[in-house]
Design a protein around this motif. Structure first.
Motif, PDB file in Angstrom:
ATOM      1  N   LYS A 165       0.840  -1.180   0.000  1.00  0.00           N
ATOM      2  CA  LYS A 165       0.000   0.000   0.000  1.00  0.00           C
ATOM      3  C   LYS A 165       0.884   1.241   0.000  1.00  0.00           C
ATOM      4  O   LYS A 165       1.955   1.272   0.592  1.00  0.00           O
ATOM      5  N   THR A 166       0.455   2.269  -0.666  1.00  0.00           N
ATOM      6  CA  THR A 166       1.132   3.546  -0.621  1.00  0.00           C
ATOM      7  C   THR A 166       0.157   4.587  -0.145  1.00  0.00           C
ATOM      8  O   THR A 166      -1.020   4.560  -0.473  1.00  0.00           O
ATOM      9  N   THR A 167       0.664   5.556   0.617  1.00  0.00           N
ATOM     10  CA  THR A 167      -0.221   6.607   1.114  1.00  0.00           C
ATOM     11  C   THR A 167      -0.495   7.661   0.055  1.00  0.00           C
ATOM     12  O   THR A 167      -1.451   8.393   0.141  1.00  0.00           O
ATOM     13  N   LYS A 168       0.329   7.715  -0.903  1.00  0.00           N
ATOM     14  CA  LYS A 168       0.130   8.622  -2.039  1.00  0.00           C
ATOM     15  C   LYS A 168       0.541   7.921  -3.311  1.00  0.00           C
ATOM     16  O   LYS A 168       1.401   7.052  -3.299  1.00  0.00           O
ATOM     17  N   ALA A 177     -13.156   2.532 -12.986  1.00  0.00           N
ATOM     18  CA  ALA A 177     -14.030   3.594 -13.480  1.00  0.00           C
ATOM     19  C   ALA A 177     -13.960   4.815 -12.570  1.00  0.00           C
ATOM     20  O   ALA A 177     -13.569   4.727 -11.401  1.00  0.00           O
ATOM     21  N   LYS A 178     -14.365   5.954 -13.114  1.00  0.00           N
ATOM     22  CA  LYS A 178     -14.379   7.179 -12.324  1.00  0.00           C
ATOM     23  C   LYS A 178     -15.257   7.052 -11.092  1.00  0.00           C
ATOM     24  O   LYS A 178     -14.941   7.599 -10.035  1.00  0.00           O
ATOM     25  N   ASP A 179     -16.397   6.357 -11.226  1.00  0.00           N
ATOM     26  CA  ASP A 179     -17.344   6.257 -10.126  1.00  0.00           C
ATOM     27  C   ASP A 179     -17.132   5.006  -9.271  1.00  0.00           C
ATOM     28  O   ASP A 179     -18.002   4.641  -8.476  1.00  0.00           O
ATOM     29  N   ASP A 180     -15.981   4.353  -9.397  1.00  0.00           N
ATOM     30  CA  ASP A 180     -15.693   3.189  -8.574  1.00  0.00           C
ATOM     31  C   ASP A 180     -15.690   3.601  -7.098  1.00  0.00           C
ATOM     32  O   ASP A 180     -15.169   4.658  -6.730  1.00  0.00           O
ATOM     33  N   ALA A 181     -16.237   2.752  -6.252  1.00  0.00           N
ATOM     34  CA  ALA A 181     -16.339   3.076  -4.828  1.00  0.00           C
ATOM     35  C   ALA A 181     -14.970   3.281  -4.175  1.00  0.00           C
ATOM     36  O   ALA A 181     -14.838   4.055  -3.212  1.00  0.00           O
ATOM     37  N   PHE A 182     -13.938   2.612  -4.696  1.00  0.00           N
ATOM     38  CA  PHE A 182     -12.593   2.760  -4.127  1.00  0.00           C
ATOM     39  C   PHE A 182     -11.923   4.054  -4.575  1.00  0.00           C
ATOM     40  O   PHE A 182     -10.953   4.499  -3.963  1.00  0.00           O
ATOM     41  N   ASN A 183     -12.434   4.649  -5.650  1.00  0.00           N
ATOM     42  CA  ASN A 183     -11.864   5.892  -6.184  1.00  0.00           C
ATOM     43  C   ASN A 183     -12.469   7.075  -5.438  1.00  0.00           C
ATOM     44  O   ASN A 183     -13.218   7.875  -5.991  1.00  0.00           O
ATOM     45  N   ALA A 184     -12.152   7.171  -4.172  1.00  0.00           N
ATOM     46  CA  ALA A 184     -12.716   8.198  -3.314  1.00  0.00           C
ATOM     47  C   ALA A 184     -11.621   8.752  -2.415  1.00  0.00           C
ATOM     48  O   ALA A 184     -10.594   8.101  -2.188  1.00  0.00           O
ATOM     49  N   PRO A 215     -11.191  10.317   1.416  1.00  0.00           N
ATOM     50  CA  PRO A 215     -10.221   9.213   1.476  1.00  0.00           C
ATOM     51  C   PRO A 215     -10.908   7.875   1.232  1.00  0.00           C
ATOM     52  O   PRO A 215     -12.111   7.760   1.398  1.00  0.00           O
ATOM     53  N   ASN A 216     -10.112   6.884   0.824  1.00  0.00           N
ATOM     54  CA  ASN A 216     -10.638   5.526   0.753  1.00  0.00           C
ATOM     55  C   ASN A 216     -10.102   4.727   1.941  1.00  0.00           C
ATOM     56  O   ASN A 216      -9.343   5.255   2.770  1.00  0.00           O
ATOM     57  N   SER A 217     -10.475   3.478   2.037  1.00  0.00           N
ATOM     58  CA  SER A 217     -10.117   2.681   3.205  1.00  0.00           C
ATOM     59  C   SER A 217      -8.619   2.423   3.322  1.00  0.00           C
ATOM     60  O   SER A 217      -8.115   2.134   4.411  1.00  0.00           O
ATOM     61  N   ALA A 218      -7.893   2.519   2.201  1.00  0.00           N
ATOM     62  CA  ALA A 218      -6.453   2.272   2.212  1.00  0.00           C
ATOM     63  C   ALA A 218      -5.640   3.564   2.249  1.00  0.00           C
ATOM     64  O   ALA A 218      -4.411   3.530   2.255  1.00  0.00           O
ATOM     65  N   ASN A 219      -6.323   4.715   2.256  1.00  0.00           N
ATOM     66  CA  ASN A 219      -5.659   6.019   2.244  1.00  0.00           C
ATOM     67  C   ASN A 219      -4.718   6.161   1.050  1.00  0.00           C
ATOM     68  O   ASN A 219      -3.594   6.651   1.157  1.00  0.00           O
ATOM     69  N   THR A 220      -5.166   5.695  -0.119  1.00  0.00           N
ATOM     70  CA  THR A 220      -4.402   5.825  -1.351  1.00  0.00           C
ATOM     71  C   THR A 220      -5.157   6.710  -2.338  1.00  0.00           C
ATOM     72  O   THR A 220      -6.325   7.037  -2.131  1.00  0.00           O
ATOM     73  N   ASN A 221      -4.499   7.066  -3.397  1.00  0.00           N
ATOM     74  CA  ASN A 221      -5.112   7.854  -4.471  1.00  0.00           C
ATOM     75  C   ASN A 221      -4.996   7.064  -5.773  1.00  0.00           C
ATOM     76  O   ASN A 221      -4.037   7.218  -6.522  1.00  0.00           O
ATOM     77  N   PRO A 222      -5.958   6.180  -6.068  1.00  0.00           N
ATOM     78  CA  PRO A 222      -5.848   5.308  -7.233  1.00  0.00           C
ATOM     79  C   PRO A 222      -6.367   5.912  -8.531  1.00  0.00           C
ATOM     80  O   PRO A 222      -6.368   5.256  -9.569  1.00  0.00           O
ATOM     81  N   GLY A 223      -6.829   7.146  -8.512  1.00  0.00           N
ATOM     82  CA  GLY A 223      -7.513   7.725  -9.667  1.00  0.00           C
ATOM     83  C   GLY A 223      -6.706   7.710 -10.942  1.00  0.00           C
ATOM     84  O   GLY A 223      -5.501   7.971 -10.944  1.00  0.00           O
TER      85      GLY A 223
END
Length: 210
Positions: free
Chosen positions: A2-5, A165-172, A174-182
């Motif tokens: 996991k990465t924080t950024k 996808a843009k509207d993926d629940a993980f693409n938020a 913060p997300n649960s992993a504190n990452t930025n997957p966008g």
């Protein structure tokens, strides 16, 4: 892992500042030619579509991109692509290869089975420009698809691999992993250093050849 950024956030500032110093006057002149409304400016940032496809060999995944506008100047700074793979497949990236000379795409981060979608693993790939001539080597043309990079899975082709996808629940945030997957891509010929010119995805999830 996991990465924080995202990797792109770690390097984008130094890369973007260097290139902006040499191109800022050109971009300012181009911008001054056309007065845009805020709505038009927002729409203009949605330029580059992503697609994932299977190569003829039936085992190589290709990430394909297509712009709606030819950039002037054509200077690609940063990019990120996040794919989703079924968690129970044990998907492991191998043979990651850029199709663009000098452009180095890397597997930047990975989050397996986050609570937003425990059935999927999210794998992000990142690109940073200014590595040799790579920033100018994409040679984008409006309406023209090009393979940007490719990779394989250690265990062979897996059905259902897709782009996030843009509207993926993980693409938020913060997300649960504190990452930025966008998904993200920035080219100075399409706008400012701070803009994301990724428009969305085309095509379907991977269906392996039988």
């Amino acid at each position: 892992m996991k990465t924080t950024k995202s990797l792109r956030h770690a390097l984008a500032l130094s890369s973007a500042l260097a290139i902006a110093l040499t191109t800022g006057s050109l971009m300012a002149a181009d911008t001054a030619k056309v007065a845009k409304t805020p709505k038009a400016e927002a729409a203009a940032t949605d330029i580059l579509t992503y697609k994932i496809a299977l190569a003829e060999d039936g085992k190589t995944y290709q990430v394909i991109m297509k712009p709606s506008v030819t950039p002037k100047p054509d200077i690609s700074l940063t990019g990120q692509v996040t794919i989703k793979a079924p968690h129970d497949s044990g998907f492991a990236v191998t043979g990651l290869t850029s199709a663009v000379e000098g452009a180095n795409w890397v597997e930047a981060s990975r989050v397996d089975a986050p609570k937003e979608d425990a059935k999927s693993d999210y794998i992000s790939f990142s690109f940073v420009g200014l590595q040799g001539a790579s920033a100018r080597n994409y040679k984008w043309e409006a309406g023209k698809e090009q393979v940007v990079f490719s990779f394989q899975n250690e265990g062979g082709c897996v059905d259902g691999v897709s782009l996030m996808a843009k509207d993926d629940a993980f693409n938020a945030a913060p997300n649960s992993a504190n990452t930025n997957p966008g998904n993200q891509f920035t080219n100075l010929g399409w706008g400012a250093v701070s803009e994301n010119h990724y428009a969305g995805n085309e095509g379907d999830a991977i269906s392996c050849k039988k």
